[in-house]
Design a protein around this motif. Sequence first.
Motif, PDB file in Angstrom:
ATOM      1  N   ASN A  61       0.850  -1.204   0.000  1.00 20.99           N
ATOM      2  CA  ASN A  61       0.000   0.000   0.000  1.00 20.99           C
ATOM      3  C   ASN A  61       0.884   1.252   0.000  1.00 20.99           C
ATOM      4  O   ASN A  61       2.116   1.143   0.026  1.00 20.99           O
ATOM      5  CB  ASN A  61      -0.992   0.000   1.184  1.00 20.99           C
ATOM      6  CG  ASN A  61      -0.303  -0.099   2.526  1.00 20.99           C
ATOM      7  OD1 ASN A  61       0.532   0.724   2.861  1.00 20.99           O
ATOM      8  ND2 ASN A  61      -0.641  -1.121   3.298  1.00 20.99           N
ATOM      9  N   GLY A  62       0.238   2.407  -0.017  1.00 20.42           N
ATOM     10  CA  GLY A  62       0.990   3.657  -0.084  1.00 20.42           C
ATOM     11  C   GLY A  62       1.748   3.958   1.197  1.00 20.42           C
ATOM     12  O   GLY A  62       2.821   4.562   1.172  1.00 20.42           O
ATOM     13  N   THR A  63       1.192   3.528   2.326  1.00 19.24           N
ATOM     14  CA  THR A  63       1.841   3.790   3.613  1.00 19.24           C
ATOM     15  C   THR A  63       3.142   2.991   3.721  1.00 19.24           C
ATOM     16  O   THR A  63       4.165   3.516   4.182  1.00 19.24           O
ATOM     17  CB  THR A  63       0.889   3.415   4.778  1.00 19.24           C
ATOM     18  OG1 THR A  63      -0.390   3.973   4.507  1.00 19.24           O
ATOM     19  CG2 THR A  63       1.398   3.905   6.097  1.00 19.24           C
ATOM     20  N   THR A  91      -2.464  16.965   5.599  1.00 20.20           N
ATOM     21  CA  THR A  91      -2.280  15.779   4.751  1.00 20.20           C
ATOM     22  C   THR A  91      -3.008  14.619   5.415  1.00 20.20           C
ATOM     23  O   THR A  91      -3.487  14.723   6.549  1.00 20.20           O
ATOM     24  CB  THR A  91      -0.786  15.434   4.554  1.00 20.20           C
ATOM     25  OG1 THR A  91      -0.671  14.247   3.759  1.00 20.20           O
ATOM     26  CG2 THR A  91      -0.053  15.190   5.865  1.00 20.20           C
ATOM     27  N   PHE A  92      -3.056  13.500   4.707  1.00 18.14           N
ATOM     28  CA  PHE A  92      -3.588  12.278   5.310  1.00 18.14           C
ATOM     29  C   PHE A  92      -2.557  11.744   6.313  1.00 18.14           C
ATOM     30  O   PHE A  92      -1.348  11.869   6.084  1.00 18.14           O
ATOM     31  CB  PHE A  92      -3.858  11.242   4.202  1.00 18.14           C
ATOM     32  CG  PHE A  92      -4.448   9.961   4.713  1.00 18.14           C
ATOM     33  CD1 PHE A  92      -5.649   9.962   5.389  1.00 18.14           C
ATOM     34  CD2 PHE A  92      -3.794   8.752   4.534  1.00 18.14           C
ATOM     35  CE1 PHE A  92      -6.194   8.775   5.884  1.00 18.14           C
ATOM     36  CE2 PHE A  92      -4.332   7.568   5.014  1.00 18.14           C
ATOM     37  CZ  PHE A  92      -5.537   7.589   5.687  1.00 18.14           C
ATOM     38  N   ALA A 152      -1.157   9.062   6.951  1.00 22.52           N
ATOM     39  CA  ALA A 152      -0.104   8.110   6.551  1.00 22.52           C
ATOM     40  C   ALA A 152       1.231   8.822   6.343  1.00 22.52           C
ATOM     41  O   ALA A 152       2.291   8.237   6.590  1.00 22.52           O
ATOM     42  CB  ALA A 152      -0.509   7.377   5.276  1.00 22.52           C
ATOM     43  N   VAL A 173       3.805  16.794   0.003  1.00 24.43           N
ATOM     44  CA  VAL A 173       2.615  15.995  -0.342  1.00 24.43           C
ATOM     45  C   VAL A 173       1.842  16.764  -1.414  1.00 24.43           C
ATOM     46  O   VAL A 173       1.485  17.930  -1.205  1.00 24.43           O
ATOM     47  CB  VAL A 173       1.713  15.787   0.898  1.00 24.43           C
ATOM     48  CG1 VAL A 173       0.523  14.894   0.556  1.00 24.43           C
ATOM     49  CG2 VAL A 173       2.511  15.206   2.068  1.00 24.43           C
ATOM     50  N   ASP A 230       5.326  12.435  -1.448  1.00 22.37           N
ATOM     51  CA  ASP A 230       4.096  11.691  -1.223  1.00 22.37           C
ATOM     52  C   ASP A 230       3.142  12.061  -2.367  1.00 22.37           C
ATOM     53  O   ASP A 230       2.460  13.094  -2.319  1.00 22.37           O
ATOM     54  CB  ASP A 230       3.503  12.041   0.147  1.00 22.37           C
ATOM     55  CG  ASP A 230       2.260  11.213   0.454  1.00 22.37           C
ATOM     56  OD1 ASP A 230       1.692  10.633  -0.489  1.00 22.37           O
ATOM     57  OD2 ASP A 230       1.857  11.157   1.635  1.00 22.37           O
ATOM     58  N   ALA A 267       0.719  10.097  -3.345  1.00 21.74           N
ATOM     59  CA  ALA A 267      -0.399   9.148  -3.218  1.00 21.74           C
ATOM     60  C   ALA A 267      -1.652   9.646  -3.930  1.00 21.74           C
ATOM     61  O   ALA A 267      -2.417   8.870  -4.494  1.00 21.74           O
ATOM     62  CB  ALA A 267      -0.702   8.912  -1.733  1.00 21.74           C
ATOM     63  N   GLU A 268      -1.852  10.971  -3.896  1.00 16.47           N
ATOM     64  CA  GLU A 268      -3.101  11.537  -4.441  1.00 16.47           C
ATOM     65  C   GLU A 268      -2.868  12.195  -5.791  1.00 16.47           C
ATOM     66  O   GLU A 268      -3.752  12.902  -6.282  1.00 16.47           O
ATOM     67  CB  GLU A 268      -3.650  12.578  -3.444  1.00 16.47           C
ATOM     68  CG  GLU A 268      -3.906  11.988  -2.068  1.00 16.47           C
ATOM     69  CD  GLU A 268      -4.399  13.015  -1.059  1.00 16.47           C
ATOM     70  OE1 GLU A 268      -4.515  14.203  -1.394  1.00 16.47           O
ATOM     71  OE2 GLU A 268      -4.657  12.607   0.087  1.00 16.47           O
ATOM     72  N   SER A 291      -0.163   5.680  -3.949  1.00 17.67           N
ATOM     73  CA  SER A 291      -1.144   4.775  -3.337  1.00 17.67           C
ATOM     74  C   SER A 291      -2.154   4.350  -4.391  1.00 17.67           C
ATOM     75  O   SER A 291      -2.542   5.157  -5.245  1.00 17.67           O
ATOM     76  CB  SER A 291      -1.876   5.500  -2.210  1.00 17.67           C
ATOM     77  OG  SER A 291      -3.079   4.804  -1.881  1.00 17.67           O
ATOM     78  N   LYS A 295      -8.361   5.930  -5.148  1.00 15.03           N
ATOM     79  CA  LYS A 295      -7.315   6.705  -5.811  1.00 15.03           C
ATOM     80  C   LYS A 295      -7.515   6.722  -7.338  1.00 15.03           C
ATOM     81  O   LYS A 295      -8.297   5.931  -7.876  1.00 15.03           O
ATOM     82  CB  LYS A 295      -5.933   6.136  -5.460  1.00 15.03           C
ATOM     83  CG  LYS A 295      -5.573   6.313  -3.992  1.00 15.03           C
ATOM     84  CD  LYS A 295      -5.501   7.783  -3.620  1.00 15.03           C
ATOM     85  CE  LYS A 295      -4.992   8.027  -2.213  1.00 15.03           C
ATOM     86  NZ  LYS A 295      -5.851   7.570  -1.140  1.00 15.03           N
ATOM     87  N   GLY A 353      -2.717  -0.987  -2.389  1.00 14.11           N
ATOM     88  CA  GLY A 353      -1.473  -1.132  -3.146  1.00 14.11           C
ATOM     89  C   GLY A 353      -0.695   0.161  -3.153  1.00 14.11           C
ATOM     90  O   GLY A 353      -1.227   1.228  -2.877  1.00 14.11           O
TER      91      GLY A 353
END
Length: 488
Positions: A168-170, A194-195, A197, A240, A266, A268-269, A290, A295, A302
Motif C-alpha cells: 500500500n501507499g503507507t 495531509t492524510f 499516513a 505531499v 508523497d 499518493a493523491e 497509493s 485513488k 497497493g
Amino acid sequence: MKTNINKLLISSTLNIKDALQVINENGLSACFIVDKDSSKMIGIVTDGDIRRAILRNVDLFSSIMEISNRKFHYASIGDTSEKINSILSDNIKILPLLDSTGIPVDYATISHLRYLPIYEPSLHGNELSYLNECIKTGWISSQGRFVKEFENKFKEFINVPYALSTSNGTTALHLALVVLGIGPGDEVIVPDFTFVASINSIIYTGATPVLIDVNKDTFNIDTSLIEDKITHRTKAIMPVHLYGNPCDMDEILLIAKKYNLKVIEDAAEAFGSEFKGIKTGAFGDIGCFSFFGNKTITTGEGGMMVFKNEELFIKAKILRDHGMLPEKKYWHAYVGYNYRMTNMQAAIGVAQLERAKEIIEKKIQIGKGYRRELCKNILGIRLVKENTNSVNTYWLFSLVIESELGWNKGKIQQKLQDNGIETRNLFYPLHVMPPYNKYIKKDDKFHVTEYLSENGFSLPSSTFINDDNIKEIARIFSETYQMNTILK
Ligand SMILES: Cc1ncc(COP(=O)(O)O)c(C=O)c1O
C-alpha cells in the motif's frame, strides 16, 4: 452507500420466470431489461406485467421480451432532483437513470433518489479478465507475471528508471524513509495538512516529524516556512501533492540541495499530475504512490515507489522481501518487511494503467468543469489556483467556503446531501489530533491549515461524473448562496 443497480438488471435473453426471480430478490416490483451485447436498457417489466401475463396463460418460460414495455419512462443520471421527482408518480413508481449511452447506472423511487458518491473506481477494462487469469493459473501471491509488468509499465508512465510495488501507499512511504537511512534522532519536514499516513510513516522510523503550515493558494506545504524549521537534525522533506495538485518542486529541490536533505514525495493523491512537464513522484530521491480504492488508479490496496538511483531501488527491493538476498534464498541480511504487492493487485493495476491516460484526461475535464460552473455566478468559493506550470489531476475536487461572504458550510453540505450528492470534509490539521499534538513547537502557527480544514470539503470526483452532474451541483450552490444572502 452506492446504489446496487445490478439487482434490477436482467438480460434480454432470459425468460419471465427469471424476471420473477429478480423482482422477488430486489423487492422493487420491477426489473430493467438490458441488451445482452450493449448493456443498454431496452425495456422494463413490473410484477403487475407478470401477473397479467400469468392470467393470460403466457408460458413462464417465454422470453422476457414478450411482455416487456419497450416505451418506458427514464431520466438521465445528470437530471435535477426536481425533474426526476416530477416524473415519479403513482403510475411511475420506479425510474431508470441512464448514462449518456443509454446504460442504466442508477434508479429513483420516491424514497430513493440517485446518489453521487465522493468516489468510485472505474473497473470496466481488463481488470476482471486479468484477475481471472491469476485465479486460473494459481498465481495469487506476490509472484506471477503481473507484478513485474505493473512495475515496468508504471516506471514508463512516470518516466523514471526504477519502480517497486508495495502492499500500500503507507508501506511505500515507510520503506522510502528506511532506505534513505532515516531513523531515531532525525527530523523530517512534513505539511500539517495531509492524510495521516504521511506523518505516521515518519513516526514508524523513530524520526521526529516537523510540521509546517500550508499555502492558501495551493493547499500544499508553504515552502517559505521550511528554512526556518531546518536544524542540524533535519534529514528530509516530505512534500505531499495534496488532492492531486503538484507542489512547486523547484522551490523544494532548491532548499533540499542547499541543506543536503533527502526528498520523499508523497504522490499518493497525484498519479498523473505534472509540474513543468514532469510527472509528480519523479522529482524526489523516492516518489510514493497509493492505489487504494478511491485513488486515481487503484489495485484495491497497493502502492508504488519510484527511484532514479539503482542502489536505493535494490536496497528497497531486498527490504520489501523480508531482507532476503536475491542471490541466496532464505538468507536474510537485514531485518526486512513483507511489504509486497500480490499478483492479483498488480493484475488490476496493469488493467488500470492501460486506461490511465483516459482516466486522467477525464479527471482533468471534471476539475475544469467544476471550476467553470462554480466560478460562474457564485462568489466566495476558494479553489486552488490554476498554475500554468503544472497539471492538477484533481484527485478529489476540493474547495473552501469563504464563511465571511455569507456561506455556511454545513448548510450547503446538507443541501447537497439532500439531493443525493456526497461531500467529504477536508483533512483535519494533524497538530489538533491527540497522537500528533506533541509535535507542535513553541510559536508554531497553522492558521491556513486550520482555515482550510474548517471551511473546506470535496465534491464527487470519480470518472463517472458528467457535465450535467456538475451543472446540477453548481445550481445547488448558487441557490443556497442566494438564499443565504437574502436571509442575512
Ligand atoms: C497523502 C496520502 N499519503 C499516503 C496515503 C497512504 O496510502 P494507502 O492508503 O495506500 O496506505 C494516502 C492515501 O490513503 C494519502 O492520501
